[in-house]
Design an enzyme around this catalytic site. Structure first.
Site, mmCIF file in Angstrom:
data_model
loop_
_atom_site.group_PDB
_atom_site.id
_atom_site.type_symbol
_atom_site.label_atom_id
_atom_site.label_comp_id
_atom_site.label_asym_id
_atom_site.label_seq_id
_atom_site.Cartn_x
_atom_site.Cartn_y
_atom_site.Cartn_z
ATOM 1 N N TYR A 102 1.076 -1.211 -0.419
ATOM 2 C CA TYR A 102 -0.206 0.137 0.145
ATOM 3 C C TYR A 102 0.909 1.352 0.256
ATOM 4 C CZ TYR A 102 -3.024 3.725 1.510
ATOM 5 O OH TYR A 102 -3.368 5.091 1.685
ATOM 6 N N ARG A 109 0.903 7.154 -6.657
ATOM 7 C CA ARG A 109 0.046 7.522 -6.995
ATOM 8 C C ARG A 109 0.272 8.053 -6.854
ATOM 9 N NH1 ARG A 109 -5.174 7.137 -3.351
ATOM 10 N NH2 ARG A 109 -3.766 6.905 -2.133
ATOM 11 N N TYR A 163 -0.906 13.408 6.652
ATOM 12 C CA TYR A 163 -0.601 12.783 7.721
ATOM 13 C C TYR A 163 0.760 11.891 8.378
ATOM 14 C CZ TYR A 163 -5.105 9.100 7.256
ATOM 15 O OH TYR A 163 -5.610 8.901 6.983
ATOM 16 N N ARG A 176 -11.434 13.283 1.473
ATOM 17 C CA ARG A 176 -12.518 12.230 2.638
ATOM 18 C C ARG A 176 -13.616 12.320 2.587
ATOM 19 N NH1 ARG A 176 -9.194 9.815 5.553
ATOM 20 N NH2 ARG A 176 -7.910 10.741 6.850
ATOM 21 N N GLU A 283 -13.957 -1.208 7.022
ATOM 22 C CA GLU A 283 -14.410 0.490 5.890
ATOM 23 C C GLU A 283 -15.477 0.636 5.431
ATOM 24 O OE1 GLU A 283 -10.435 1.407 4.183
ATOM 25 O OE2 GLU A 283 -11.414 2.458 2.856
HETATM 26 C C1 3EB Z 1 -7.882 5.945 6.106
HETATM 27 O O1 3EB Z 1 -8.199 6.500 5.944
HETATM 28 C C2 3EB Z 1 -7.834 4.423 5.495
HETATM 29 O O2 3EB Z 1 -5.620 5.726 -0.298
HETATM 30 O O3 3EB Z 1 -6.943 5.789 -1.302
HETATM 31 C C3 3EB Z 1 -9.682 4.955 3.295
HETATM 32 C C4 3EB Z 1 -9.919 5.612 1.727
HETATM 33 C C5 3EB Z 1 -8.319 4.238 3.211
HETATM 34 C C6 3EB Z 1 -8.809 5.679 0.356
HETATM 35 C C7 3EB Z 1 -6.393 5.592 -0.104
HETATM 36 C C8 3EB Z 1 -6.756 4.610 2.394
HETATM 37 C C9 3EB Z 1 -7.275 5.314 0.781
HETATM 38 O O4 3EB Z 1 -6.647 6.202 6.048
HETATM 39 C C10 3EB Z 1 -7.628 4.062 4.415
#
Ligand code: 3EB
Length: 303
Positions: A102, A109, A163, A176, A283
């Protein structure tokens, strides 16, 4: 990925009242209306042009190629705004020479989007990223628009594109949620949402509590979307949900929590998939239709 509960032959159909045309550019197959384009690209890591690239980077090469072809298609067709992306990659949590796959995906990406002049923070698409069955190809579905959507963050969560480095050297590029306004239609696309508050995973090992925390995050996003949209009102009872459960054994618990929060008639698809943090068990993504308007683009689940 395996469909849990109900008929295993499940189709998700996105419909619109507008006239639609089909097309293809490189590996991207799409169907588009005047305002929107829905596309899909599939690429096996074994098929990527990886001359001279060590095998550890096949996933990165595939990801960069996929994002490059998506952006090139959108530029050529004139739908510059990526609104929503669904990423499915095999063995998402597996280690690849010391790095989780990932995280390799996140790096590639970023590179793929950057190469086509796309933002890496702020105006970035809503997304989901899930594990696919081992040895399957990477598959990315996406929805793009001629008009820019509004991107929405969750006040309870650190933006993924901010992050801290403990989650990888390259941050995940997604918002989000995305809110698309076309005429009098408002459609809300909520990204894959999990039991994360701030930037940390909560309720490790407790799937019921993770489900409740995820629903609290979705509720916070709805509140934020309603604040930002002003002229629309989204409600949890009018969302269409897709739920990814890591372990089959947790399905009953997740279903119980969702039934008590959303009622027995909620539109929910359950799928089995690995989730991009090892400690996350569930999720949930969702698409909202504004109940006050007609003719809204909305997913419709058919068996
Ligand atoms: C998170 O909130 C959970 O890498 O495109 C959720 C939605 C998550 C999209 C992405 C990753 C992705 O970090 C993981």
């Amino acid at each position: 990925m395996p469909v849990l509960r109900g008929d295993s032959h499940l189709y998700e159909v996105w419909s619109t009242g507008e006239r639609a045309r089909s097309g293809q550019r490189s590996r991207v197959r799409f169907r588009r209306t005047e305002e929107m384009l829905f596309g899909c690209i599939t690429l096996a890591e074994t098929d990527v042009d990886s001359d001279g690239i060590p095998p550890a980077s096949a996933l990165e090469a595939a990801t960069a190629q996929i994002y490059g072809e998506i952006c090139a298609t959108l530029d050529a067709e004139g739908y510059p705004h990526l609104v929503r992306v669904w990423n499915y990659l095999p063995d998402i949590n597996r280690d690849c020479q010391g790095t989780e796959r990932y995280r390799l995906f996140n790096a590639a990406r970023q590179h793929g989007l950057n190469a086509f002049g796309r933002a890496l923070a702020g105006s970035v698409p809503a997304a989901s990223a899930l594990g696919a069955v081992s040895d399957s190809p990477m598959v990315v579905y996406f929805l793009a628009a001629r008009t820019a959507p509004m991107f929405i963050e969750n006040p309870r969560q650190v933006s993924a594109f901010h992050y801290p480095p403990q989650y990888g050297s390259h941050r995940p590029v997604f918002s989000r949620a995305a809110l698309l306004s076309l005429g009098d239609r408002r459609t809300l696309f909520i990204s894959g949402t999990a039991s994360i508050v701030g930037h940390e995973s909560l309720h490790v090992g407790d799937c019921a509590a993770q489900t409740r925390e995820t629903l609290a995050n979705i509720e916070a996003l709805l509140e934020e979307a309603n604040r930002v949209a002003r002229d629309a009102h989204f409600d949890r009872s009018t969302l269409a949900y897709k739920v990814y459960v890591r372990r089959l054994a947790d399905l009953a618990v997740v279903h119980h929590e969702l039934a008590s929060a959303l009622g027995p008639d909620a539109q929910i698809i359950y799928l089995q998939a690995d989730i991009c943090r090892q400690d996350l068990l569930v999720e949930i993504e969702a698409t909202g239709i504004c109940p006050l308007t007609r003719g809204v683009l909305t997913p419709d689940v058919r068996c």
